[in-house]
Design a protein around this motif. Structure first.
Motif, PDB file in Angstrom:
ATOM      1  N   ARG A  93      -6.179  11.963  -4.303  1.00  0.00           N
ATOM      2  CA  ARG A  93      -6.030  13.105  -3.408  1.00  0.00           C
ATOM      3  C   ARG A  93      -5.831  14.388  -4.204  1.00  0.00           C
ATOM      4  N   ASN A  94      -6.425  15.471  -3.687  1.00  0.00           N
ATOM      5  CA  ASN A  94      -6.230  16.793  -4.277  1.00  0.00           C
ATOM      6  C   ASN A  94      -5.998  17.792  -3.154  1.00  0.00           C
ATOM      7  N   ASN A  95      -5.166  18.768  -3.415  1.00  0.00           N
ATOM      8  CA  ASN A  95      -4.843  19.734  -2.371  1.00  0.00           C
ATOM      9  C   ASN A  95      -6.013  20.631  -2.003  1.00  0.00           C
ATOM     10  N   ALA A  96      -6.914  20.853  -2.941  1.00  0.00           N
ATOM     11  CA  ALA A  96      -8.077  21.690  -2.664  1.00  0.00           C
ATOM     12  C   ALA A  96      -9.284  21.141  -3.404  1.00  0.00           C
ATOM     13  N   MET A  97     -10.409  21.217  -2.746  1.00  0.00           N
ATOM     14  CA  MET A  97     -11.658  20.807  -3.388  1.00  0.00           C
ATOM     15  C   MET A  97     -12.705  21.867  -3.111  1.00  0.00           C
ATOM     16  N   GLY A  98     -13.552  22.058  -4.090  1.00  0.00           N
ATOM     17  CA  GLY A  98     -14.560  23.089  -3.954  1.00  0.00           C
ATOM     18  C   GLY A  98     -15.891  22.671  -4.526  1.00  0.00           C
ATOM     19  N   TRP A  99     -16.906  23.380  -4.083  1.00  0.00           N
ATOM     20  CA  TRP A  99     -18.242  23.247  -4.659  1.00  0.00           C
ATOM     21  C   TRP A  99     -18.587  24.548  -5.369  1.00  0.00           C
ATOM     22  N   PHE A 100     -18.952  24.426  -6.619  1.00  0.00           N
ATOM     23  CA  PHE A 100     -19.425  25.555  -7.410  1.00  0.00           C
ATOM     24  C   PHE A 100     -20.895  25.330  -7.735  1.00  0.00           C
ATOM     25  N   ARG A 101     -21.548  26.392  -8.167  1.00  0.00           N
ATOM     26  CA  ARG A 101     -22.911  26.241  -8.664  1.00  0.00           C
ATOM     27  C   ARG A 101     -23.137  27.175  -9.840  1.00  0.00           C
ATOM     28  N   GLN A 102     -24.068  26.750 -10.680  1.00  0.00           N
ATOM     29  CA  GLN A 102     -24.402  27.560 -11.852  1.00  0.00           C
ATOM     30  C   GLN A 102     -25.899  27.514 -12.075  1.00  0.00           C
ATOM     31  N   ALA A 103     -26.509  28.680 -11.994  1.00  0.00           N
ATOM     32  CA  ALA A 103     -27.932  28.813 -12.267  1.00  0.00           C
ATOM     33  C   ALA A 103     -28.112  29.191 -13.732  1.00  0.00           C
ATOM     34  N   TYR A 108     -21.552  21.725  -8.799  1.00  0.00           N
ATOM     35  CA  TYR A 108     -20.427  20.971  -9.309  1.00  0.00           C
ATOM     36  C   TYR A 108     -19.346  20.841  -8.243  1.00  0.00           C
ATOM     37  N   CYS A 109     -18.775  19.671  -8.170  1.00  0.00           N
ATOM     38  CA  CYS A 109     -17.597  19.439  -7.348  1.00  0.00           C
ATOM     39  C   CYS A 109     -16.359  19.666  -8.217  1.00  0.00           C
ATOM     40  N   ALA A 110     -15.323  20.237  -7.636  1.00  0.00           N
ATOM     41  CA  ALA A 110     -14.109  20.510  -8.387  1.00  0.00           C
ATOM     42  C   ALA A 110     -12.887  20.260  -7.522  1.00  0.00           C
ATOM     43  N   ALA A 111     -11.788  19.944  -8.181  1.00  0.00           N
ATOM     44  CA  ALA A 111     -10.542  19.669  -7.455  1.00  0.00           C
ATOM     45  C   ALA A 111      -9.377  20.337  -8.158  1.00  0.00           C
ATOM     46  N   GLY A 112      -8.412  20.799  -7.368  1.00  0.00           N
ATOM     47  CA  GLY A 112      -7.263  21.466  -7.944  1.00  0.00           C
ATOM     48  C   GLY A 112      -6.099  21.507  -6.986  1.00  0.00           C
ATOM     49  N   PRO A 113      -5.001  22.120  -7.433  1.00  0.00           N
ATOM     50  CA  PRO A 113      -3.778  22.122  -6.634  1.00  0.00           C
ATOM     51  C   PRO A 113      -3.778  23.136  -5.490  1.00  0.00           C
ATOM     52  N   LEU A 114      -4.584  24.195  -5.619  1.00  0.00           N
ATOM     53  CA  LEU A 114      -4.606  25.236  -4.608  1.00  0.00           C
ATOM     54  C   LEU A 114      -6.030  25.676  -4.346  1.00  0.00           C
ATOM     55  N   TYR A 120      -9.275  25.188 -10.805  1.00  0.00           N
ATOM     56  CA  TYR A 120      -9.647  23.797 -10.557  1.00  0.00           C
ATOM     57  C   TYR A 120      -9.550  23.009 -11.855  1.00  0.00           C
ATOM     58  N   HIS A 121      -8.836  21.901 -11.805  1.00  0.00           N
ATOM     59  CA  HIS A 121      -8.517  21.164 -13.023  1.00  0.00           C
ATOM     60  C   HIS A 121      -9.491  20.030 -13.302  1.00  0.00           C
TER      61      HIS A 121
END
Length: 119
Positions: free
Chosen positions: A27-37, A92-98, A106-107
């Motif tokens: 479990r992570n408090n926050a998850m995000g999607w990033f992208r890089q071209a 990219y998928c990322a996860a972090g505390p906030l 994102y850690h």
């Protein structure tokens, strides 16, 4: 240590749709999607808190992309509709505390999945 495994990228024509998935090992408090071209900085596309009460979308994808999560499966999704050639990037998928907007918040990161939108 949290592991993130992405899937769902590929090649699609402009106007088409793709759904990305990211399975997390914990479990992570926050998850995000990033992208890089190529030649560009990594940017946040969308993010969501564990409860789902807070969402964030980049202006460039509002109304076209939807982030969601299945807590029972520890999986976050990114539904991408009305894709444009400028959406082409490694996602990219990322996860972090906030839920934050920058990469440093994102850690844990997935390996990335290529999304290519042809015109």
């Amino acid at each position: 240590q949290v592991q993130l495994v992405e899937s769902g990228g590929g090649l699609v024509q402009a106007g088409g749709s793709l759904r990305l998935s990211c399975a997390a090992s914990g479990r992570n408090n926050a998850m995000g999607w990033f992208r890089q071209a190529p030649g560009k900085e990594r940017e946040l596309v969308a993010a969501i808190t564990w409860s789902g009460s807070r969402l964030h979308y980049a202006d460039s994808v509002k109304g076209r992309f939807t982030i969601s999560k299945d807590n029972a499966k520890n999986t976050v999704y990114l539904q991408m509709n009305s894709l444009k050639p400028e959406d082409t990037a490694v996602y990219y998928c990322a996860a972090g505390p906030l839920l934050t907007l920058g990469v440093r918040g994102y850690h844990y990161w997935g390996q990335g999945t290529q999304v290519t939108v042809s015109s």
